[in-house]
Motif scaffolding. Structure first.
Motif, PDB file in Angstrom:
ATOM      1  N   UNK A 111       0.797  -1.217   0.000  1.00  0.00           N
ATOM      2  CA  UNK A 111       0.000   0.000   0.000  1.00  0.00           C
ATOM      3  C   UNK A 111       0.834   1.273   0.000  1.00  0.00           C
ATOM      4  N   UNK A 112       1.732   1.427   0.969  1.00  0.00           N
ATOM      5  CA  UNK A 112       2.455   2.687   1.081  1.00  0.00           C
ATOM      6  C   UNK A 112       3.438   2.876  -0.064  1.00  0.00           C
ATOM      7  N   UNK A 113       4.064   1.813  -0.500  1.00  0.00           N
ATOM      8  CA  UNK A 113       4.987   1.927  -1.636  1.00  0.00           C
ATOM      9  C   UNK A 113       4.259   2.428  -2.876  1.00  0.00           C
ATOM     10  N   UNK A 114       3.109   1.835  -3.165  1.00  0.00           N
ATOM     11  CA  UNK A 114       2.341   2.245  -4.339  1.00  0.00           C
ATOM     12  C   UNK A 114       1.782   3.660  -4.166  1.00  0.00           C
ATOM     13  N   UNK A 115       1.242   3.964  -2.999  1.00  0.00           N
ATOM     14  CA  UNK A 115       0.598   5.264  -2.778  1.00  0.00           C
ATOM     15  C   UNK A 115       1.588   6.416  -2.849  1.00  0.00           C
ATOM     16  N   UNK A 116       2.722   6.278  -2.159  1.00  0.00           N
ATOM     17  CA  UNK A 116       3.718   7.354  -2.146  1.00  0.00           C
ATOM     18  C   UNK A 116       4.295   7.560  -3.543  1.00  0.00           C
ATOM     19  N   UNK A 117       4.588   6.473  -4.223  1.00  0.00           N
ATOM     20  CA  UNK A 117       5.134   6.568  -5.579  1.00  0.00           C
ATOM     21  C   UNK A 117       4.103   7.176  -6.531  1.00  0.00           C
ATOM     22  N   UNK A 118       2.843   6.803  -6.366  1.00  0.00           N
ATOM     23  CA  UNK A 118       1.773   7.347  -7.199  1.00  0.00           C
ATOM     24  C   UNK A 118       1.684   8.867  -7.057  1.00  0.00           C
ATOM     25  N   UNK A 119       1.731   9.375  -5.835  1.00  0.00           N
ATOM     26  CA  UNK A 119       1.655  10.816  -5.617  1.00  0.00           C
ATOM     27  C   UNK A 119       2.844  11.533  -6.259  1.00  0.00           C
ATOM     28  N   UNK A 120       4.018  10.935  -6.155  1.00  0.00           N
ATOM     29  CA  UNK A 120       5.193  11.492  -6.825  1.00  0.00           C
ATOM     30  C   UNK A 120       4.972  11.589  -8.324  1.00  0.00           C
ATOM     31  N   UNK A 121       4.455  10.511  -8.896  1.00  0.00           N
ATOM     32  CA  UNK A 121       4.292  10.471 -10.344  1.00  0.00           C
ATOM     33  C   UNK A 121       3.183  11.389 -10.833  1.00  0.00           C
TER      34      UNK A 121
END
Length: 239
Positions: free
Chosen positions: A219-229
């Motif tokens: 969850x956190x890996x995908x969410x944080x990376x998504x916001x960056x992208x």
């Protein structure tokens, strides 16, 4: 092959695979092997061609990890596991107090990393230029591509190392170190680029691998990376 060598073989194999995939992403970006023509704007078509190809690579990595780790490795793809005990890392300023968990840390990192990314991207891509974005399909594609890119890169550069290293019982620092090193080097030539981009990507690789290991989820890996992208694609697609 003795028992020790047999145990380290999967780590060596997955590292070689990821190291080979990393420069291939740059080649795919520049050469567009699919060359899809779906949208009126070429920048959208280029990104679509890239994202479809990289998602296929991510699928292959998932298959390889399954062969090496079985269902235990795939368990790290769970999106429902958002909490877990934080392992202290004082050198990064991570000194959890009693009661702190990844619910708090993940949210804090999501905010801080997104703001830092916005600052770096502004000075590398936006500063001095005009900033606007088509409502359709621009905004929709920012969301879609941010999600697909975050998913694919987390699979290739984080999930691969975390699942294999954890399955074999090695130190989590090994998975975090591999994730940071490969992701940092590839971003020297990516977006954000140069030394600032490489350092930021290495830090991100370390933290997101840590989040997977300690929450045993995606969850956190995908969410944080998504916001960056979201920030990055908004800048890349600006008119």
């Amino acid at each position: 092959m003795n028992k020790r060598h047999f145990k380290t073989f999967p780590i060596i194999l997955i590292t070689l695979i990821v190291v080979m995939i990393a420069p291939s992403l740059l080649w795919i970006r520049r050469n567009e092997p699919l060359n899809l023509e779906v949208f009126a704007r070429e920048v959208y078509n280029q990104e679509m061609s890239y994202q479809v190809t990289v998602l296929l690579l991510a699928g292959i990595v998932i298959g390889i990890v399954y062969v090496l780790t079985g269902k235990d490795g795939l368990a790290y793809l769970n999106l429902k596991k958002r909490d877990g005990q934080i392992r202290p890392e004082p050198w990064l300023g991570i000194k959890p107090k009693e009661g702190d968990s990844w619910i708090n840390l993940g949210l804090n990192f999501a905010i801080v990393i997104t703001l830092i990314t916005a600052g770096v991207i502004y000075f590398q891509l936006v500063h001095g230029g005009r900033m606007s974005l088509d409502l359709y399909p621009g905004v929709l594609l920012v969301i879609v591509f941010a999600l697909t890119n975050a998913f694919a890169e987390e699979i290739i550069f984080r999930f691969s190392f975390v699942a294999v290293v954890s399955k074999l019982g090695y130190s989590p620092y090994l998975a975090q170190g591999l994730a940071a090193a490969v992701f940092g080097v590839i971003h020297f030539f990516g977006t954000p680029s140069g030394i600032p981009g490489a350092l930021m990507a290495a830090f991100l690789g370390w933290i997101l691998a840590k989040s997977m290991i300690e929450t045993k989820g995606f969850f956190w890996a995908l969410s944080i990376h998504f916001l960056q992208d979201v920030v990055i694609f908004t800048a890349v697609f600006r008119n």
